[in-house]
Design an enzyme around this catalytic site. Structure first.
Site, PDB file in Angstrom:
ATOM      1  N   ASN A 258       0.857  -1.190   0.000  1.00 56.35           N
ATOM      2  CA  ASN A 258       0.000   0.000   0.000  1.00 56.35           C
ATOM      3  C   ASN A 258       0.891   1.236   0.000  1.00 56.35           C
ATOM      4  O   ASN A 258       2.092   1.160   0.276  1.00 56.35           O
ATOM      5  CB  ASN A 258      -0.957  -0.013   1.194  1.00 56.35           C
ATOM      6  CG  ASN A 258      -0.238   0.121   2.523  1.00 56.35           C
ATOM      7  OD1 ASN A 258       0.895  -0.334   2.694  1.00 56.35           O
ATOM      8  ND2 ASN A 258      -0.885   0.739   3.487  1.00 56.35           N
ATOM      9  N   HIS A 259       0.304   2.389  -0.347  1.00 60.31           N
ATOM     10  CA  HIS A 259       1.143   3.584  -0.555  1.00 60.31           C
ATOM     11  C   HIS A 259       0.570   4.741   0.255  1.00 60.31           C
ATOM     12  O   HIS A 259      -0.484   5.282  -0.080  1.00 60.31           O
ATOM     13  CB  HIS A 259       1.173   3.927  -2.040  1.00 60.31           C
ATOM     14  CG  HIS A 259       2.389   4.689  -2.470  1.00 60.31           C
ATOM     15  ND1 HIS A 259       3.384   5.078  -1.602  1.00 60.31           N
ATOM     16  CD2 HIS A 259       2.766   5.151  -3.701  1.00 60.31           C
ATOM     17  CE1 HIS A 259       4.321   5.716  -2.265  1.00 60.31           C
ATOM     18  NE2 HIS A 259       3.970   5.789  -3.542  1.00 60.31           N
ATOM     19  N   VAL A 260       1.296   5.104   1.296  1.00 55.33           N
ATOM     20  CA  VAL A 260       0.830   6.117   2.244  1.00 55.33           C
ATOM     21  C   VAL A 260       1.657   7.394   2.150  1.00 55.33           C
ATOM     22  O   VAL A 260       1.118   8.498   2.067  1.00 55.33           O
ATOM     23  CB  VAL A 260       0.868   5.561   3.684  1.00 55.33           C
ATOM     24  CG1 VAL A 260       0.472   6.632   4.687  1.00 55.33           C
ATOM     25  CG2 VAL A 260      -0.050   4.346   3.807  1.00 55.33           C
TER      26      VAL A 260
ATOM     27  N   GLU B 169      -1.720   0.885  -5.865  1.00 54.20           N
ATOM     28  CA  GLU B 169      -2.622   2.035  -5.836  1.00 54.20           C
ATOM     29  C   GLU B 169      -2.240   3.092  -6.866  1.00 54.20           C
ATOM     30  O   GLU B 169      -3.063   3.908  -7.268  1.00 54.20           O
ATOM     31  CB  GLU B 169      -2.641   2.655  -4.436  1.00 54.20           C
ATOM     32  CG  GLU B 169      -3.342   1.776  -3.421  1.00 54.20           C
ATOM     33  CD  GLU B 169      -3.096   2.241  -1.998  1.00 54.20           C
ATOM     34  OE1 GLU B 169      -4.040   2.772  -1.374  1.00 54.20           O
ATOM     35  OE2 GLU B 169      -1.963   2.087  -1.507  1.00 54.20           O
TER      36      GLU B 169
END
Length: 249
Positions: A57-59, A128
């Site tokens: 995931n990309h935060v 994402e």
């Protein structure tokens, strides 16, 4: 016949550089741990040899460097081509990262990733397509496609703490913040020979998304952490087309 002769062929595609990636990882880990409390969970789940795809995931803006530096194996991450300008671009290329045009079909990026996997290396990808809440609302096909071509297992990775709640798109965590990378058990897709149908890749992508969502929920529960929520109003990043789920709003 060499595995590189299999469609799409990678016989003439050079392997990205590895010497800087391997050489700088130990000192980079030391430097980052002087600033942050970096915790790595589940590294024993990562296959020690053979091809592997890290899907995360990309935060926050530091997700890519953290994955490349703290994954159990050196990672050639698919990185948006906008990052390859100026001195940063030279560093990224020499450290083996793969430039990716997110707004057009990019056969060179695909072949570079396939070259790494077919040579038994590790590729990193953020399905994402851009930084955000990290909840996998928008999900692209790249990770599943690479797995279907090569048979490489996918290791889901949950990035936690790399952007503070309310943090801006380019913000980095404050000093001494706890950053966590949680590696889940590998997920495998049966390799599919050429030609690969779009609907097959899409279905595999949706199944991978469900697996990653499950692993993300488990990672948050195990660490007692939460995601930072969406980017502040007006800072939503451009959303590349081609995802298998709806565009986030």
């Amino acid at each position: 016949m060499s595995v590189h002769d299999t469609l799409p062929r990678t016989t003439t595609t050079p392997h990205p550089p590895t010497w800087m990636l391997r050489g700088l990882r130990p000192v980079s880990r030391w430097l980052l741990r002087r600033r942050y409390d970096v915790r790595v969970h589940g590294s024993e789940r990562v296959p020690a040899t053979g091809p592997v795809i890290f899907a995360a995931n990309h935060v926050g803006v530091i997700d890519g460097p953290l994955l490349a530096i703290f994954a159990p194996r050196p990672v050639h991450a698919l990185t948006k081509i906008e990052m390859f300008a100026g001195r940063m671009g030279g560093f990224l290329r020499h450290s083996g990262q793969i430039p990716l045009d997110r707004y057009a079909t990019d056969p060179r990026a695909v072949k570079l990733a396939l070259r790494v996997l077919r040579d038994g290396g590790a590729v990193g990808i953020f399905p994402e397509g851009h930084r955000g809440a990290g909840e996998l609302e928008r999900f692209h096909r790249g990770a599943a496609y690479l797995a279907l071509v090569t048979g490489a297992p996918i290791v889901p990775v949950s990035m936690i703490g790399t952007r503070e709640p309310g943090g801006h798109t380019g913000s980095i965590p404050p000093r001494r913040a706890r950053l966590e990378l949680v590696f889940a058990a590998p997920y495998s897709l049966d390799p599919t020979p050429w030609p690969r149908r779009r609907d097959h890749v899409e279905q595999a992508s949706l199944e991978l998304r469900e697996r990653m969502l499950h692993d993300l929920r488990e990672a948050l529960a195990a660490t007692g952490r939460s995601l930072p929520g969406p980017l502040p109003a007006g800072e939503q990043l451009p959303d590349p087309s081609g995802g298998v789920t709806g565009t986030t709003t």
